[in-house]
Design a protein around this motif. Structure first.
Motif, PDB file in Angstrom:
ATOM      1  N   GLY A  81       0.829  -1.314  -0.200  1.00 17.48           N
ATOM      2  CA  GLY A  81      -0.038  -0.169  -0.082  1.00 17.48           C
ATOM      3  C   GLY A  81       0.848   1.413  -0.138  1.00 17.48           C
ATOM      4  N   ALA A  82       2.061   1.183  -0.444  1.00 19.72           N
ATOM      5  CA  ALA A  82       2.949   2.155  -0.301  1.00 19.72           C
ATOM      6  C   ALA A  82       2.527   3.506  -1.340  1.00 19.72           C
ATOM      7  N   PRO A  83       2.792   4.700  -1.134  1.00 15.72           N
ATOM      8  CA  PRO A  83       2.481   5.899  -1.883  1.00 15.72           C
ATOM      9  C   PRO A  83       3.232   5.513  -3.396  1.00 15.72           C
ATOM     10  N   ALA A  84       2.387   5.794  -4.548  1.00 15.29           N
ATOM     11  CA  ALA A  84       2.776   5.592  -5.812  1.00 15.29           C
ATOM     12  C   ALA A  84       4.114   6.488  -6.108  1.00 15.29           C
ATOM     13  N   GLY A  85       5.173   5.871  -6.515  1.00 18.05           N
ATOM     14  CA  GLY A  85       6.335   6.572  -6.853  1.00 18.05           C
ATOM     15  C   GLY A  85       7.437   6.547  -5.772  1.00 18.05           C
ATOM     16  N   LEU A  86       7.226   5.918  -4.685  1.00  9.67           N
ATOM     17  CA  LEU A  86       8.083   5.755  -3.480  1.00  9.67           C
ATOM     18  C   LEU A  86       9.312   5.100  -4.066  1.00  9.67           C
TER      19      LEU A  86
END
Length: 262
Positions: A81-86
């Motif tokens: 569920g990490a932010p997109a682009g991390l």
């Protein structure tokens, strides 16, 4: 039938830190500084940036706080569920993938597959006393590096397991061949989810079905204590293929980046 949403939520809720670790809360992140006897130093336990600012600024804030610990590297797991682009932000700051975990789960309401028996004459027991807990810790050092914890920490862990195992909370399971400790696996039961952690077998005994036996024993315990889901984050190279044969389904990968702090 497990849904990807349920598994992702259970994976995000699984934030582990040993009792003697230093946990630091920041604005939208949590860091954990592990004790000296571990093979790694500092990790991001959670990253949930707030507000509408750029992701890069939130990443920089974590790295700046991590530098205060004066360690060379920050380990950062990019969860489902990490932010997109991390991942791209970490790579831009010199981060490199050191390990990739596969998030695997299985519905414990379904029949557990019968796995091939180990070729070794194997016994397993829960680490509810000092000697067994020390044996499990020694196997962990062989498999993952680091050093043995101090005796008082092993005593405390054994006492914790002695209370948790009969109560259905899980603990540490240690495997023996001819009286010698050869493998271990952790288990904790939280909100109906059986979290399988730390499974490893000493190199000389691998390929004999010991890891499979540890998985099977932990699943049997979890079913007996009412767990509905088993969840594990397995190394994509070593344990994940075995877990898929044991009826687990892959729900995605979580790479761990080593981000330089110097």
């Amino acid at each position: 039938m497990l849904s990807a949403t349920d598994v992702a939520a259970a994976s995000a809720a699984w934030m582990w830190a040993p009792d003697d670790a230093e946990v630091v809360e920041g604005d939208g992140f949590t860091l954990v500084r592990l004790p000296e006897h571990f093979a790694w130093d500092l990790s991001v336990l959670a990253f949930t940036p707030t507000g509408s600012g750029p992701l890069g600024a939130a990443v920089d804030a974590v790295i700046e706080r991590a530098r205060a610990f004066e360690v060379p590297v920050l380990d950062w797991e990019v969860g489902l569920g990490a932010p997109a682009g991390l991942a791209g932000e970490l790579t831009a700051r010199g981060g490199q993938v050191k390990l990739t975990l596969e998030v695997l789960a299985r519905d414990l309401g379904q029949e557990i597959p019968v796995l091939p028996p180990p070729t070794a004459d194997l016994t397993v027991r829960w680490a509810t006393d000092f000697e067994t807990a020390r044996d499990g810790s020694a196997v962990a050092v062989v498999g993952f590096g680091g050093e043995l914890p101090p005796d008082e920490q092993i005593e405390a862990a054994a006492a914790k397991y002695a209370a948790a195992v009969p109560a259905g909370g899980g603990g540490m399971l240690v495997a023996y061949v001819d009286g010698a400790p050869v493998g271990f696996g952790g288990l904790s039961l939280v909100d109906g989810v059986a979290r399988l952690s730390g499974g490893v077998v000493v190199p000389a005994e691998r390929g004999r079905g010991i890891y499979r036996a540890l998985v099977e024993s932990r699943l049997s315990y979890a079913v007996a204590h009412g767990a509905r889901m088993a969840l594990v984050k397995g190394n994509v190279v070593t344990s994940a293929p075995i877990l898929r044969k044991a009826g687990f389904t892959s729900f995605g990968q979580e790479p761990i980046y080593a981000v330089p702090l110097s």
